[in-house]
Design a protein around this motif. Structure first.
Motif, PDB file in Angstrom:
ATOM      1  N   GLY A 149      51.940  27.925   7.083  1.00 50.50           N
ATOM      2  CA  GLY A 149      52.594  26.629   7.181  1.00 50.50           C
ATOM      3  C   GLY A 149      53.162  26.169   5.844  1.00 50.50           C
ATOM      4  O   GLY A 149      54.258  25.590   5.784  1.00 50.50           O
ATOM      5  N   LEU A 150      52.427  26.429   4.775  1.00 49.09           N
ATOM      6  CA  LEU A 150      52.915  26.057   3.443  1.00 49.09           C
ATOM      7  C   LEU A 150      54.168  26.844   3.084  1.00 49.09           C
ATOM      8  O   LEU A 150      55.094  26.294   2.467  1.00 49.09           O
ATOM      9  CB  LEU A 150      51.820  26.305   2.405  1.00 49.09           C
ATOM     10  CG  LEU A 150      52.149  25.931   0.955  1.00 49.09           C
ATOM     11  CD1 LEU A 150      52.474  24.447   0.853  1.00 49.09           C
ATOM     12  CD2 LEU A 150      50.993  26.291   0.040  1.00 49.09           C
ATOM     13  N   PHE A 151      54.208  28.106   3.469  1.00 52.67           N
ATOM     14  CA  PHE A 151      55.420  28.890   3.241  1.00 52.67           C
ATOM     15  C   PHE A 151      56.607  28.262   3.960  1.00 52.67           C
ATOM     16  O   PHE A 151      57.707  28.157   3.395  1.00 52.67           O
ATOM     17  CB  PHE A 151      55.209  30.326   3.733  1.00 52.67           C
ATOM     18  CG  PHE A 151      56.477  31.130   3.802  1.00 52.67           C
ATOM     19  CD1 PHE A 151      57.069  31.622   2.658  1.00 52.67           C
ATOM     20  CD2 PHE A 151      57.087  31.380   5.028  1.00 52.67           C
ATOM     21  CE1 PHE A 151      58.252  32.358   2.714  1.00 52.67           C
ATOM     22  CE2 PHE A 151      58.257  32.111   5.101  1.00 52.67           C
ATOM     23  CZ  PHE A 151      58.845  32.603   3.943  1.00 52.67           C
ATOM     24  N   GLY A 152      56.406  27.863   5.216  1.00 58.86           N
ATOM     25  CA  GLY A 152      57.476  27.197   5.942  1.00 58.86           C
ATOM     26  C   GLY A 152      57.905  25.906   5.276  1.00 58.86           C
ATOM     27  O   GLY A 152      59.107  25.580   5.224  1.00 58.86           O
ATOM     28  N   THR A 153      56.940  25.157   4.736  1.00 57.97           N
ATOM     29  CA  THR A 153      57.272  23.903   4.047  1.00 57.97           C
ATOM     30  C   THR A 153      58.087  24.170   2.782  1.00 57.97           C
ATOM     31  O   THR A 153      59.093  23.494   2.522  1.00 57.97           O
ATOM     32  CB  THR A 153      55.982  23.144   3.696  1.00 57.97           C
ATOM     33  OG1 THR A 153      55.317  22.773   4.906  1.00 57.97           O
ATOM     34  CG2 THR A 153      56.291  21.895   2.890  1.00 57.97           C
ATOM     35  N   VAL A 154      57.650  25.135   1.997  1.00 59.72           N
ATOM     36  CA  VAL A 154      58.374  25.466   0.765  1.00 59.72           C
ATOM     37  C   VAL A 154      59.799  25.909   1.093  1.00 59.72           C
ATOM     38  O   VAL A 154      60.767  25.493   0.441  1.00 59.72           O
ATOM     39  CB  VAL A 154      57.612  26.554  -0.023  1.00 59.72           C
ATOM     40  CG1 VAL A 154      58.463  27.054  -1.184  1.00 59.72           C
ATOM     41  CG2 VAL A 154      56.285  26.014  -0.534  1.00 59.72           C
ATOM     42  N   TRP A 155      59.910  26.746   2.106  1.00 59.83           N
ATOM     43  CA  TRP A 155      61.247  27.227   2.498  1.00 59.83           C
ATOM     44  C   TRP A 155      62.120  26.071   2.984  1.00 59.83           C
ATOM     45  O   TRP A 155      63.308  25.979   2.650  1.00 59.83           O
ATOM     46  CB  TRP A 155      61.109  28.287   3.586  1.00 59.83           C
ATOM     47  CG  TRP A 155      62.386  29.028   3.866  1.00 59.83           C
ATOM     48  CD1 TRP A 155      63.370  28.669   4.728  1.00 59.83           C
ATOM     49  CD2 TRP A 155      62.801  30.252   3.256  1.00 59.83           C
ATOM     50  NE1 TRP A 155      64.378  29.588   4.717  1.00 59.83           N
ATOM     51  CE2 TRP A 155      64.054  30.576   3.821  1.00 59.83           C
ATOM     52  CE3 TRP A 155      62.238  31.108   2.316  1.00 59.83           C
ATOM     53  CZ2 TRP A 155      64.762  31.720   3.454  1.00 59.83           C
ATOM     54  CZ3 TRP A 155      62.933  32.244   1.959  1.00 59.83           C
ATOM     55  CH2 TRP A 155      64.182  32.538   2.524  1.00 59.83           C
ATOM     56  N   GLY A 156      61.525  25.181   3.774  1.00 62.35           N
ATOM     57  CA  GLY A 156      62.290  24.042   4.281  1.00 62.35           C
ATOM     58  C   GLY A 156      62.724  23.095   3.183  1.00 62.35           C
ATOM     59  O   GLY A 156      63.863  22.594   3.181  1.00 62.35           O
ATOM     60  N   LEU A 172      68.738   8.408   2.073  1.00 60.98           N
ATOM     61  CA  LEU A 172      67.677   8.696   3.025  1.00 60.98           C
ATOM     62  C   LEU A 172      68.153   9.569   4.179  1.00 60.98           C
ATOM     63  O   LEU A 172      67.432  10.452   4.650  1.00 60.98           O
ATOM     64  CB  LEU A 172      67.104   7.372   3.566  1.00 60.98           C
ATOM     65  CG  LEU A 172      65.939   7.478   4.558  1.00 60.98           C
ATOM     66  CD1 LEU A 172      64.740   8.123   3.894  1.00 60.98           C
ATOM     67  CD2 LEU A 172      65.591   6.108   5.101  1.00 60.98           C
ATOM     68  N   ALA A 173      69.367   9.352   4.644  1.00 60.93           N
ATOM     69  CA  ALA A 173      69.874  10.102   5.788  1.00 60.93           C
ATOM     70  C   ALA A 173      70.006  11.583   5.484  1.00 60.93           C
ATOM     71  O   ALA A 173      69.949  12.417   6.387  1.00 60.93           O
ATOM     72  CB  ALA A 173      71.220   9.532   6.221  1.00 60.93           C
ATOM     73  N   VAL A 174      70.176  11.946   4.232  1.00 58.01           N
ATOM     74  CA  VAL A 174      70.305  13.348   3.843  1.00 58.01           C
ATOM     75  C   VAL A 174      68.952  13.958   3.510  1.00 58.01           C
ATOM     76  O   VAL A 174      68.645  15.089   3.888  1.00 58.01           O
ATOM     77  CB  VAL A 174      71.268  13.480   2.640  1.00 58.01           C
ATOM     78  CG1 VAL A 174      71.306  14.924   2.149  1.00 58.01           C
ATOM     79  CG2 VAL A 174      72.666  13.006   3.019  1.00 58.01           C
ATOM     80  N   VAL A 175      68.093  13.217   2.811  1.00 57.23           N
ATOM     81  CA  VAL A 175      66.818  13.745   2.328  1.00 57.23           C
ATOM     82  C   VAL A 175      65.759  13.810   3.418  1.00 57.23           C
ATOM     83  O   VAL A 175      65.052  14.815   3.572  1.00 57.23           O
ATOM     84  CB  VAL A 175      66.309  12.902   1.142  1.00 57.23           C
ATOM     85  CG1 VAL A 175      64.941  13.389   0.692  1.00 57.23           C
ATOM     86  CG2 VAL A 175      67.304  12.935  -0.001  1.00 57.23           C
ATOM     87  N   ALA A 176      65.633  12.737   4.214  1.00 60.97           N
ATOM     88  CA  ALA A 176      64.514  12.622   5.157  1.00 60.97           C
ATOM     89  C   ALA A 176      64.439  13.754   6.173  1.00 60.97           C
ATOM     90  O   ALA A 176      63.352  14.305   6.394  1.00 60.97           O
ATOM     91  CB  ALA A 176      64.581  11.268   5.865  1.00 60.97           C
ATOM     92  N   PRO A 177      65.531  14.130   6.848  1.00 57.83           N
ATOM     93  CA  PRO A 177      65.396  15.180   7.873  1.00 57.83           C
ATOM     94  C   PRO A 177      64.863  16.494   7.322  1.00 57.83           C
ATOM     95  O   PRO A 177      63.972  17.106   7.918  1.00 57.83           O
ATOM     96  CB  PRO A 177      66.830  15.341   8.397  1.00 57.83           C
ATOM     97  CG  PRO A 177      67.500  14.055   8.081  1.00 57.83           C
ATOM     98  CD  PRO A 177      66.905  13.598   6.795  1.00 57.83           C
ATOM     99  N   GLY A 178      65.391  16.946   6.195  1.00 59.10           N
ATOM    100  CA  GLY A 178      64.942  18.216   5.639  1.00 59.10           C
ATOM    101  C   GLY A 178      63.483  18.190   5.232  1.00 59.10           C
ATOM    102  O   GLY A 178      62.744  19.152   5.474  1.00 59.10           O
ATOM    103  N   ILE A 179      63.050  17.081   4.604  1.00 56.90           N
ATOM    104  CA  ILE A 179      61.643  16.968   4.194  1.00 56.90           C
ATOM    105  C   ILE A 179      60.737  16.909   5.410  1.00 56.90           C
ATOM    106  O   ILE A 179      59.663  17.539   5.454  1.00 56.90           O
ATOM    107  CB  ILE A 179      61.443  15.736   3.304  1.00 56.90           C
ATOM    108  CG1 ILE A 179      62.323  15.816   2.056  1.00 56.90           C
ATOM    109  CG2 ILE A 179      59.979  15.585   2.920  1.00 56.90           C
ATOM    110  CD1 ILE A 179      62.044  17.002   1.174  1.00 56.90           C
ATOM    111  N   ALA A 180      61.141  16.163   6.437  1.00 59.40           N
ATOM    112  CA  ALA A 180      60.323  16.041   7.647  1.00 59.40           C
ATOM    113  C   ALA A 180      60.175  17.390   8.349  1.00 59.40           C
ATOM    114  O   ALA A 180      59.085  17.754   8.806  1.00 59.40           O
ATOM    115  CB  ALA A 180      60.947  15.016   8.594  1.00 59.40           C
ATOM    116  N   GLU A 181      61.276  18.132   8.441  1.00 55.00           N
ATOM    117  CA  GLU A 181      61.210  19.454   9.057  1.00 55.00           C
ATOM    118  C   GLU A 181      60.263  20.364   8.294  1.00 55.00           C
ATOM    119  O   GLU A 181      59.478  21.119   8.885  1.00 55.00           O
ATOM    120  CB  GLU A 181      62.608  20.072   9.091  1.00 55.00           C
ATOM    121  CG  GLU A 181      63.605  19.324   9.957  1.00 55.00           C
ATOM    122  CD  GLU A 181      65.045  19.645   9.576  1.00 55.00           C
ATOM    123  OE1 GLU A 181      65.242  20.639   8.840  1.00 55.00           O
ATOM    124  OE2 GLU A 181      65.952  18.905   9.984  1.00 55.00           O
ATOM    125  N   ALA A 182      60.333  20.293   6.974  1.00 61.03           N
ATOM    126  CA  ALA A 182      59.485  21.152   6.149  1.00 61.03           C
ATOM    127  C   ALA A 182      58.004  20.799   6.320  1.00 61.03           C
ATOM    128  O   ALA A 182      57.152  21.684   6.450  1.00 61.03           O
ATOM    129  CB  ALA A 182      59.904  21.037   4.684  1.00 61.03           C
TER     130      ALA A 182
END
Length: 231
Positions: A149-156, A172-182
């Motif tokens: 899971g941490l690997f997926g987070t780092v990659w995301g 926020l509209a650009v940053v939030a989705p990518g961080i949430a997915e990760a």
């Protein structure tokens, strides 16, 4: 600008499915692996809980029959040489070797006690192997899922920063989705690992207690046969 950012953020789907759908292929693969590992762990957990409960019930039933005072030969004839229960298999292995150790003249072949002990030890080892089968998978999931899971987070997060750099926008509209997915990948890793670790410890302890009961019975049975050998 803040109002526009909030409007854009509200339009983003932050549901679990929405986060999964927007993730990159690598992160999706990590999430799918963790979901499969979680279902696999739970299937093993439920199977082992049922198996151990059945083993304890079977052992209790056989102990009552064994200590009821019924002759051992009669009990062996009742359950047969290939019984289904684990305790019965251990008893049958000892009785089979006991009968094989008798000579035609009624005497005993030398080394009968050692052979009886070894035959019951082999039966116990087989039953222990069956009880512990699958526990190594729980241990593996519990120890590796957080790191997957941490690997997926780092990659995301890496891809989120790349997207920020390409768009040159840190709202926020650009940053939030990518961080949430990760972070969803880490959450799934913990969701798979925590139950696996908890139930691995519990099931390992239950297995040890059941096998300990088998060993105690084998020792008591061997003692009874030893008295008959000495007499």
């Amino acid at each position: 600008m803040e109002t526009e950012t909030l409007v854009l953020a509200q339009e983003i789907d932050f549901s679990l499915w929405g986060l999964f759908a927007r993730a990159t292929f690598t992160v999706k693969l990590v999430m799918l692996m963790l979901i499969v590992a979680s279902f696999w762990s739970w299937s093993i957990i439920f199977q082992k809980l049922i198996t151990y409960r059945t083993a304890r019930r079977e052992a209790g039933t056989f102990d009552r029959a064994f200590w009821s005072g019924e002759p051992l030969d009669a009990l062996f004839e009742k359950i047969g040489p290939q019984p289904d229960g684990s305790s019965e298999k251990i008893f049958a292995s000892g009785m089979i070797e006991w009968r094989r150790s008798h000579r035609n003249d009624g005497g005993m072949i030398a080394g009968a006690q050692a052979r009886i002990d070894r035959s019951m030890d082999v039966a116990i080892a087989k039953e222990a192997e069956g009880l512990q089968k699958g526990l190594s998978i729980l241990a593996t999931v519990g120890s590796t899922a957080p790191f997957i899971g941490l690997f997926g987070t780092v990659w995301g997060i890496m891809n989120a920063f790349i997207e920020i750099a390409e768009q040159q926008n840190t709202n926020l509209a650009v940053v939030a989705p990518g961080i949430a997915e990760a972070l969803l990948a880490t959450g799934l890793g913990l969701l798979a690992a925590i139950p696996a670790v908890i139930f691995y410890n519990k099931l390992s302890a239950d297995s040890d207690r059941i096998v300990g009961g088998y060993e105690a019975f084998a020792d008591e049975f061997a003692t009874i046969l030893s008295r008959q050998l000495d007499s």
